[in-house]
Structure formats: C-alpha cells, structure tokens
Write an enzyme that holds these catalytic residues in place. Structure first.
Site, PDB file in Angstrom:
ATOM      1  N   VAL A  57       0.807  -1.222   0.000  1.00  0.00           N
ATOM      2  CA  VAL A  57       0.000   0.000   0.000  1.00  0.00           C
ATOM      3  C   VAL A  57       0.840   1.273   0.000  1.00  0.00           C
ATOM      4  CG1 VAL A  57      -0.207   0.299   2.511  1.00  0.00           C
ATOM      5  CG2 VAL A  57      -2.116   0.948   1.019  1.00  0.00           C
ATOM      6  N   TYR A  58       2.123   1.192   0.315  1.00  0.00           N
ATOM      7  CA  TYR A  58       2.953   2.391   0.377  1.00  0.00           C
ATOM      8  C   TYR A  58       3.085   2.991  -1.029  1.00  0.00           C
ATOM      9  CZ  TYR A  58       4.401   0.843   5.061  1.00  0.00           C
ATOM     10  OH  TYR A  58       4.434   0.441   6.373  1.00  0.00           O
ATOM     11  N   SER A  59       2.484   4.161  -1.192  1.00  0.00           N
ATOM     12  CA  SER A  59       2.432   4.833  -2.503  1.00  0.00           C
ATOM     13  C   SER A  59       1.911   3.887  -3.580  1.00  0.00           C
ATOM     14  CB  SER A  59       3.807   5.392  -2.891  1.00  0.00           C
ATOM     15  OG  SER A  59       4.228   6.372  -1.975  1.00  0.00           O
TER      16      SER A  59
END
Length: 325
Positions: A57-59
């Site tokens: 989900v990070y960026s």
C-alpha cells in the site's frame, strides 16, 4: 552493524530495519525522489543493514518498486525483504482485506514489483474482522509451502487477536507468525500492556514501527514553538498527537541524557527500544543520509539502568492507549 535472530527463528536480521514508507510519492513528507531513495537504500546496505520493510500500500506499490530497483545488484541471499498485505489496493470488491483471494493476488503483485522470486517476511498489516483467521492462515501457509514466502508476520492488533492466530496455527498445523510489528517507542508504550507480553511468552520477534514517534523523539519540536515549516507535524496529525505534557516530560529526560552523553536525542530515543529484551529490530525511516547515519550510530550507545528508568518514569503503559481505542 550488529545482527540478531528474528524471534525464535534462525533468520539473521540487522538490529535496525530500514522502513521504506518514505520511498515514494504518496504524501508530501515522503522523499518524492526515486533516485535519491535508491541511493539511500544502497547506503543502508553498505552500512550493513540487511533487513528492509515495505508494504504493497505504500504509494500504491511505488515503494516496493523502488526497493526492487535498489536491491537488484545486492546479494539476495543476505537480504531479508519484508512486505505487507491488507489495505485497499483498488476500489471495488476484493480490493483489500485478508481473504485467500486478496492475499494470493497481492503476493504475486508484490513479487513482481520487488523483482524477486520470494519474500522473506510476509506480514498481515492489520487484523481483518470480515475474514476468518483460519482462511487467512491457510493462505499464508500455502505461500510458505509453495516457496513464495519464507516467514510470516503480523502488525498492530489486540493481544486476544494475536493469541487466537497463534493458537489456531498450533491447532491446525499452519505456519506460525514469526514476528509482530507494533507501534512502540518511549512515548507510545501501550503495547507493554497488550502485545509485548504475548510476544515474549511465545518467542515471537518484535520489530517496532515508529521508534521515533513520527519525529517527536528527535527533539526537533519544542513546547512553545510553532512547528518549523516543512516538518512532518505541519501535515501529519500522528506527530501532533504526541504533543502532550507526559510526552514532553519523557522528551525532557531524553534531551538531558543526550546532552550528558554528547549524542543526539534521536540516538537516545532509538537506544531505548534497543535495550528492551523483547525488541529485535526497530524500524527506522530516515529521509536523508545524515539521518540514516545518525540512526545507525545509536547502536553504539549503551544506556544505563538509571537512564532507562529516567526515560520511562513519566509514563504508565495502558491498553488501550488514550485516543487509540
């Protein structure tokens, strides 16, 4: 660099884990520079850090892609690559959660972005109330059995939920969680009254996130000053919520010890969890070479029992923590 075993496994991990949430362009406070992010990862590897933690989900996958680019020329056998699954990756049905479908779909996407044949540590980012834990564990067990994943881990849940997952694995003969990733630092100690006792009793590794409390424990904020332009607290409610009188009292002691020792508050703050027996590798999130080297230098700081007590005295760990229930 020093190394330790992750929980009761035979896996060697550096005593600091490089958190990779900064590597991307999803938020203004992130590095927002792909080349600089790759360079910083290379510098961490050169300093001996072999443990990198990211999440799909990070960026929206960008962090995983950057990590994949950065480690392409490294010795993969020495590296421990960790990522996570749970949060929304697209709008619509099956875009999030811990169903068998979502896990199996997302692990393949993470493998592609990381450009690797296997993930060393695959973690559930949160507990999923809408999916039976048996379904989640069966899917994770399948990933280990098929070689896509080496170890599994979890993050941020209640002690009851984590204990239920561990005992379900024991009963059903599923792969067991090897580590837990809780929020833990000198001002956020609520997990001492929740997850950490379970981890210690069950020989589960602990890799705390936010060991500097979103930058609060670096000492760059003051009670009476406005936050400096560009600091994360300008846009991040997480850091602003650390501004309580109890927390300022902890920071006062950290600053005093730093002055006495001729080191920085960030180094004292990182040394504190490193001196907790239950902690294996705090997850640092440097945004520059200077911060990375400052963090790594904390490994050489040996706090006394008296200094540990001074840091801990202003806080009484409670679960749930105020504002987190």
């Amino acid at each position: 660099m020093t190394y330790t075993k992750l929980g009761d496994t035979g896996l060697d991990v550096s005593r600091l884990c490089l958190g990779c949430m900064n590597f991307g362009s999803g938020e203004p406070w992130m590095m927002n520079d792909r080349d600089a992010s790759v360079d910083l990862i290379h510098e961490a590897l050169d300093l001996g850090i072999n443990f990198l933690d990211t999440a799909n989900v990070y960026s929206t996958g960008e962090s995983e892609e950057i990590v994949g680019d950065a480690v392409a020329s490294a010795n993969r056998d020495e590296l421990v690559l960790a990522t996570k699954v749970y949060w929304d990756m697209f709008d619509g049905p099956n875009g999030s959660g811990l169903s068998r479908k979502h896990i199996l779909d997302q692990v393949e996407a993470s493998l592609d972005r990381l450009d690797t044949d296997y993930i060393d540590l695959y973690q559930i980012h949160r507990w999923d109330d809408d999916t039976p834990i048996e379904e989640t564990l069966a899917a994770l067990d399948h990933l280990v059995e098929t070689g896509r994943v080496r170890y599994i881990g979890a993050s941020t849940m209640t002690a009851y939920q984590f204990t239920k997952a561990l005992y379900t694995s024991d009963i059903e003969d599923y792969e067991r969680f090897a580590c837990m990733q809780p929020e833990y630092n000198a001002v956020d100690r609520h997990e001492e009254a929740n997850l950490l006792e379970v981890c210690a009793g069950e020989d589960v590794g602990v890799i705390p996130w936010s060991p500097l409390a979103g930058g609060f424990l670096t000492g760059k904020y003051d009670r009476d000053d406005d936050t400096e332009e560009g600091y994360r607290a300008e846009t991040d409610e997480y850091t602003r919520n650390r501004f309580t009188e109890e927390n300022w009292a902890v920071l006062d002691e950290i600053r005093a010890i730093a002055d006495e020792r001729g080191v920085t508050p960030a180094q004292v703050s990182l040394a504190w969890p490193l001196h907790r027996d239950v902690v294996d590798a705090p997850i640092i999130g440097p945004g520059s070479s200077e911060h990375l080297r400052e963090n790594v230098a904390a490994l050489g700081l040996d706090l006394t029992d008296e200094e540990m007590t001074r840091i801990e005295a202003p806080k009484t760990p409670r679960w749930p923590a105020p504002g987190k229930d």
